[in-house]
Each structure stands twice: as C-alpha cells, then as structure tokens.
Design a protein around this motif. Structure first.
Motif, PDB file in Angstrom:
ATOM      1  N   GLN A   1       3.389 -33.135 -38.102  1.00  0.00           N
ATOM      2  CA  GLN A   1       3.159 -32.326 -36.915  1.00  0.00           C
ATOM      3  C   GLN A   1       1.748 -32.546 -36.384  1.00  0.00           C
ATOM      4  OE1 GLN A   1       4.108 -28.259 -37.963  1.00  0.00           O
ATOM      5  NE2 GLN A   1       6.215 -28.506 -37.244  1.00  0.00           N
ATOM      6  N   ALA A   2       1.583 -32.299 -35.109  1.00  0.00           N
ATOM      7  CA  ALA A   2       0.264 -32.402 -34.500  1.00  0.00           C
ATOM      8  C   ALA A   2      -0.730 -31.521 -35.260  1.00  0.00           C
ATOM      9  CB  ALA A   2       0.314 -31.994 -33.033  1.00  0.00           C
TER      10      ALA A   2
ATOM     11  N   PHE B   1      -4.764 -51.748 -36.893  1.00  0.00           N
ATOM     12  CA  PHE B   1      -4.351 -51.776 -35.501  1.00  0.00           C
ATOM     13  C   PHE B   1      -3.083 -50.934 -35.368  1.00  0.00           C
ATOM     14  CE2 PHE B   1      -6.984 -55.148 -33.581  1.00  0.00           C
ATOM     15  CZ  PHE B   1      -7.592 -55.637 -34.724  1.00  0.00           C
ATOM     16  N   ARG B   2      -2.737 -50.600 -34.156  1.00  0.00           N
ATOM     17  CA  ARG B   2      -1.488 -49.856 -33.948  1.00  0.00           C
ATOM     18  C   ARG B   2      -0.823 -50.311 -32.649  1.00  0.00           C
ATOM     19  NH1 ARG B   2      -3.985 -43.797 -32.748  1.00  0.00           N
ATOM     20  NH2 ARG B   2      -4.804 -44.222 -30.646  1.00  0.00           N
ATOM     21  N   GLN B   3       0.465 -50.134 -32.609  1.00  0.00           N
ATOM     22  CA  GLN B   3       1.219 -50.498 -31.418  1.00  0.00           C
ATOM     23  C   GLN B   3       2.273 -49.437 -31.147  1.00  0.00           C
ATOM     24  OE1 GLN B   3       2.925 -54.448 -31.426  1.00  0.00           O
ATOM     25  NE2 GLN B   3       3.059 -54.463 -29.196  1.00  0.00           N
ATOM     26  N   ALA B   4       2.148 -48.801 -30.003  1.00  0.00           N
ATOM     27  CA  ALA B   4       3.120 -47.807 -29.568  1.00  0.00           C
ATOM     28  C   ALA B   4       4.195 -48.494 -28.729  1.00  0.00           C
ATOM     29  CB  ALA B   4       2.423 -46.724 -28.762  1.00  0.00           C
TER      30      ALA B   4
ATOM     31  N   GLU C   1      -0.155 -38.700 -29.329  1.00  0.00           N
ATOM     32  CA  GLU C   1      -0.500 -40.028 -28.823  1.00  0.00           C
ATOM     33  C   GLU C   1      -0.927 -40.994 -29.922  1.00  0.00           C
ATOM     34  OE1 GLU C   1      -1.658 -37.062 -27.747  1.00  0.00           O
ATOM     35  OE2 GLU C   1      -3.800 -37.195 -27.205  1.00  0.00           O
ATOM     36  N   ASP C   2      -1.041 -40.523 -31.155  1.00  0.00           N
ATOM     37  CA  ASP C   2      -1.299 -41.409 -32.289  1.00  0.00           C
ATOM     38  C   ASP C   2      -0.015 -42.049 -32.809  1.00  0.00           C
ATOM     39  OD1 ASP C   2      -3.697 -39.014 -33.438  1.00  0.00           O
ATOM     40  OD2 ASP C   2      -4.124 -40.919 -32.436  1.00  0.00           O
ATOM     41  N   THR C   3       1.114 -41.623 -32.282  1.00  0.00           N
ATOM     42  CA  THR C   3       2.388 -42.185 -32.704  1.00  0.00           C
ATOM     43  C   THR C   3       2.446 -43.677 -32.412  1.00  0.00           C
ATOM     44  OG1 THR C   3       3.578 -40.101 -32.410  1.00  0.00           O
ATOM     45  CG2 THR C   3       4.885 -42.122 -32.317  1.00  0.00           C
TER      46      THR C   3
ATOM     47  N   VAL D   1       4.080 -44.318 -37.932  1.00  0.00           N
ATOM     48  CA  VAL D   1       3.494 -42.978 -37.911  1.00  0.00           C
ATOM     49  C   VAL D   1       4.034 -42.263 -36.682  1.00  0.00           C
ATOM     50  CG1 VAL D   1       1.364 -41.659 -37.633  1.00  0.00           C
ATOM     51  CG2 VAL D   1       1.410 -43.649 -39.158  1.00  0.00           C
ATOM     52  N   THR D   2       4.635 -41.105 -36.912  1.00  0.00           N
ATOM     53  CA  THR D   2       5.178 -40.314 -35.817  1.00  0.00           C
ATOM     54  C   THR D   2       4.576 -38.915 -35.877  1.00  0.00           C
ATOM     55  OG1 THR D   2       7.255 -41.554 -35.885  1.00  0.00           O
ATOM     56  CG2 THR D   2       7.262 -39.452 -34.713  1.00  0.00           C
TER      57      THR D   2
END
Length: 122
Positions: free
Chosen positions: A11-12, A35-38, A87-89, A118-119
C-alpha cells in the motif's frame, strides 16, 4: 548473472526492500544500479552505488525515500524503498557496469537482472 528479488504488492506509504544477488566473484569491481520501467514508459534510472567508496546517486523522484547499499561479502546490492507511492509502480531491474561515471545512463551498464515487479496501491 544478476538475480533480483523482493518485489511485491504494497500500500502507499509502505516499504519494500529489493535485493540483487550477483554471481561474479569480482562483484566489488562493479558499479551497481537500479532502474525501473513502468507500463508504456521508458526505463529510468533510480539509484546507483559506486564500486569503491560506496558513493550513492539517486533520481530526484526517489531521493530521501530510497536507499541503495551493497554488501560485497555477499555479492548483493539492496534497494530499501520507503514511503512508496503509486507512481513507484514498475518492474525494477538491477544492473552492473565496470566503469564509473554516468550512473544514470542505462546503455553503459553491461549486465542486467531479470526484473522484479513492484506494485503500490493507493
């Protein structure tokens, strides 16, 4: 070879710690990055840690919330993520490169892990 783990649903406002285990015996010779990719977006830099003095570098969007660290004895790099936001998802990838500098520049990284999801729910 890099193996990322630790992703999940949170959760947030919650926290997660990602781990990335490397098989290289010369792990301490490599700069390590996350790194991350949405969905529908380009891969973006999150954080990096130098190979020698442990200097750390962060994207502005995560500064003050995320912490990168490494344990050279365990050939592992970590990403502690606190105060998570929706928005970190993204799928988070660890990466390694030999040369210092340009820590934010993905094409300079030589090795990539498989990614961990990561959600963050609102």
């Amino acid at each position: 070879q890099l193996q990322a783990s630790g992703g999940g649903l949170v959760q947030a406002g919650g926290s997660l710690r990602l781990s990335c285990a490397a098989s290289a015996r010369t792990f301490n010779n490599y700069v390590m990055g996350w790194f991350r990719q949405a969905p529908g977006k380009e891969r973006e830099f999150v954080a990096a840690i130098s190979r020698s003095d442990g200097s750390t570098y962060y994207a502005d969007s995560v500064k003050g919330r995320f912490t990168i660290s490494r344990d050279n004895a365990k050939n592992t790099v970590y990403l502690q993520m606190n105060s998570l936001k929706p928005e970190d998802t993204a799928v988070y990838y660890c990466a390694a490169k030999y040369y210092s500098g340009n820590y934010w520049y993905a094409p300079e990284y030589n090795y990539w892990g498989q990614g961990t999801q990561v959600t963050v729910s609102s």
